[in-house]
Design an enzyme around this catalytic site. Structure first.
Site, mmCIF file in Angstrom:
data_model
loop_
_atom_site.group_PDB
_atom_site.id
_atom_site.type_symbol
_atom_site.label_atom_id
_atom_site.label_comp_id
_atom_site.label_asym_id
_atom_site.label_seq_id
_atom_site.Cartn_x
_atom_site.Cartn_y
_atom_site.Cartn_z
ATOM 1 C CD GLU A 278 3.475 5.908 1.125
ATOM 2 O OE1 GLU A 278 2.461 5.817 0.499
ATOM 3 O OE2 GLU A 278 4.286 6.205 0.254
ATOM 4 C CD GLU B 235 7.127 3.923 -1.509
ATOM 5 O OE1 GLU B 235 6.395 4.676 -2.037
ATOM 6 O OE2 GLU B 235 6.799 3.223 -0.454
HETATM 7 O O1 IFM Z 1 2.996 2.204 -5.067
HETATM 8 C C1 IFM Z 1 3.067 3.037 -3.988
HETATM 9 C C2 IFM Z 1 3.598 2.542 -2.967
HETATM 10 O O2 IFM Z 1 2.921 1.114 -2.760
HETATM 11 C C3 IFM Z 1 3.613 3.510 -1.864
HETATM 12 N N1 IFM Z 1 4.014 4.604 -2.059
HETATM 13 C C4 IFM Z 1 3.738 5.323 -3.322
HETATM 14 C C5 IFM Z 1 3.661 4.413 -4.546
HETATM 15 C C6 IFM Z 1 3.587 4.814 -5.779
HETATM 16 O O3 IFM Z 1 2.112 5.372 -5.793
#
Ligand code: IFM
Length: 455
Positions: free
Chosen positions: A171, A351
């Site tokens: 990210e 994710e």
């Molecule tokens: O917890 C985070 C993760 O570290 C990165 N992506 C989003 C998740 C939820 O906010």
């Protein structure tokens, strides 16, 4: 609206199912065995920036409990475990000597995954930059780029023969914008120009690291993970449409196009004016290197209007504990749009998950909202695949409740509950559902998909 009866669907037999975590959010052991401080260790000490004034010093004690945690992962029946390396654990200062004890931990972890039949999906940078590098300007300083490349090569040299996949950065938008523009994440800087330069250095370090790791013979699949959302205009008005175009440019195209096209979007460059990044000759070619995969982290869409940029309107939809709209069809829309607009490598949903409050009763953890969220997003992934998008895997965020950055420990994303007083783990209903879903997947390998997806 996705009504997810995915009980009878069959994903491809080689589809990768997994769960994900990151080092800072679960490991604890903040200064054990030679680990150096990271910018998140420092940021947590700034008064008022973490909702519950907590930090990552103890977290889920995964550094000590890793073997039990891997047993839990294996018990779910997943194929893969996505984790990150803490850079300052393996190189305290981010340059110079590597820390043998730190690497020994990740050797144990990776070997532990292999022993349990789990494919390791490794992330090099999930935000915990060594503090010593931040003292010299961090990601804003171009000198951090070769440091990252050295670190990546050392990780690949030691672990590259055993991991299935290496992701450079998790990210970049969050590191750039939340870390350097709004400043609500580490290192807490508030400058748009800084954020833009940081993003450029992240892209550059990504491309150079892939080239260098491949040059030394590493055969793991290599890529990067982006957090992406479809962006809808609040109305058809020209002003709202223009706001949506700007938000899409700044939030999606700025991150996708240098990687896949080797150029920054011209309209965004124009919007940036004097905040445009310093780009040296050759940079864009070094950034656009072949990707074995693109990781997509999806949580929600954005709805923007000219009056209230970035305001999320939920349109009556359910919202999570983070205040994020539950909008699974946005995942289908996003994937189909990426497929339409770009030449994509295979996609992994690296994710997807939700924070909700759990109901804990008689040692059972009821989290029906999280279970439905995950089921509906798996259905949305399948729908994108039906529309022609190649998606090779899906990872739930997260295995464990953990340190949710500036929200501290109050927001729980885990499919496994962590009692932070005792460090006891308890499978939530969502974990039991995921395990059963994966059991049925295995039983259906080779069976024609007969899903009852509704949109
Ligand atoms: O917890 C985070 C993760 O570290 C990165 N992506 C989003 C998740 C939820 O906010």
């Amino acid at each position: 609206m996705f009504n997810a009866d995915i009980s009878k669907t069959a994903f491809p037999a080689d589809f990768t199912w997994g769960v994900a975590t990151s080092a800072f959010q679960i490991e604890g052991a903040a200064d054990t065995d030679g680990k150096g401080p990271s910018i998140w260790d420092d940021f947590c000490r700034v008064p008022g920036v973490i909702a519950d004034a907590s930090d990552g010093r103890q977290a889920c004690e995964h550094y000590q409990r890793w073997a039990d945690d891997l047993d839990l992962v294996a018990s779910l029946g997943v194929d893969a475990y996505r984790f990150s390396i803490s850079w300052p654990r393996v190189q305290a200062l981010g340059s110079g000597a590597f820390n043998e004890a730190g690497f020994a931990f990740y050797e144990r972890l990776v070997d532990g995954m292999l022993a349990r039949g789990l494919k390791p999906f490794l992330t090099l940078n999930h935000w915990d930059l060594p503090s010593a590098l931040q003292a010299k300007g961090g990601w804003e300083n171009r000198d951090t780029v070769p440091c990252f490349v050295d670190y990546a090569c050392e990780v690949a040299r030691r672990l590259g023969d055993r991991v299935a996949s290496i992701c450079t950065h998790n990210e970049p938008w969050v590191i750039a914008v939340l870390g350097h523009e709004s400043g609500i994440f580490a290192p807490g800087i508030k400058s748009r120009a800084a954020a833009i330069q940081v993003a450029h250095h992240l892209f550059l370090s990504h491309g150079l690291a892939l080239t260098a790791m491949r040059a030394q013979g590493c055969k793991a699949d290599m890529g990067i993970v982006l957090n992406l959302s479809p962006i809808d205009a609040a109305t058809d008005s020209a002003a709202d449409q223009a706001a949506a175009r700007r938000a899409d440019g700044a939030g999606l195209r700025w991150y996708v196009e240098p990687l896949l096209k080797g150029e920054y979007p011209a309209d965004v460059l124009q919007d940036l004016g004097a905040d445009a990044p310093r780009v040296l000759p050759g940079d864009m070619g070094n950034i656009k290197v072949p990707l074995d995969f693109l990781g997509v982290n999806y949580y929600m869409r954005s709805v923007v209007s000219a009056g209230e940029p970035w305001d999320i309107k939920t349109g009556g939809n359910e919202i999570t504990d983070m205040g994020w709209e539950v909008y699974p069809q946005g995942l289908t829309e996003l994937l189909v749009r990426l497929h339409r607009d770009y030449t994509l490598p295979p996609i992994f949903i690296t994710e997807n998950g939700a924070a909700f409050q759990d109901e804990v009763l008689d040692r059972q953890v009821h989290d029906g909202q999280r279970q439905r969220y995950i089921a509906r997003h798996i259905a949305a992934t399948l729908e994108a695949m039906r529309q022609g998008v190649r998606v090779d895997g899906y990872f739930v965020w997260s295995l464990l409740d953990n340190f949710e950055w500036s929200s501290g420990y109050a927001k729980r994303f885990g499919i496994v509950r962590v009692d932070y007083d005792t460090q006891q783990r308890m499978l939530k209903d969502s974990a039991l559902w995921y395990r059963d879903f994966l059991d049925r997947q295995r039983a259906q390998h080779g069976v024609q998909a007969t899903s009852a997806l509704e949109i």
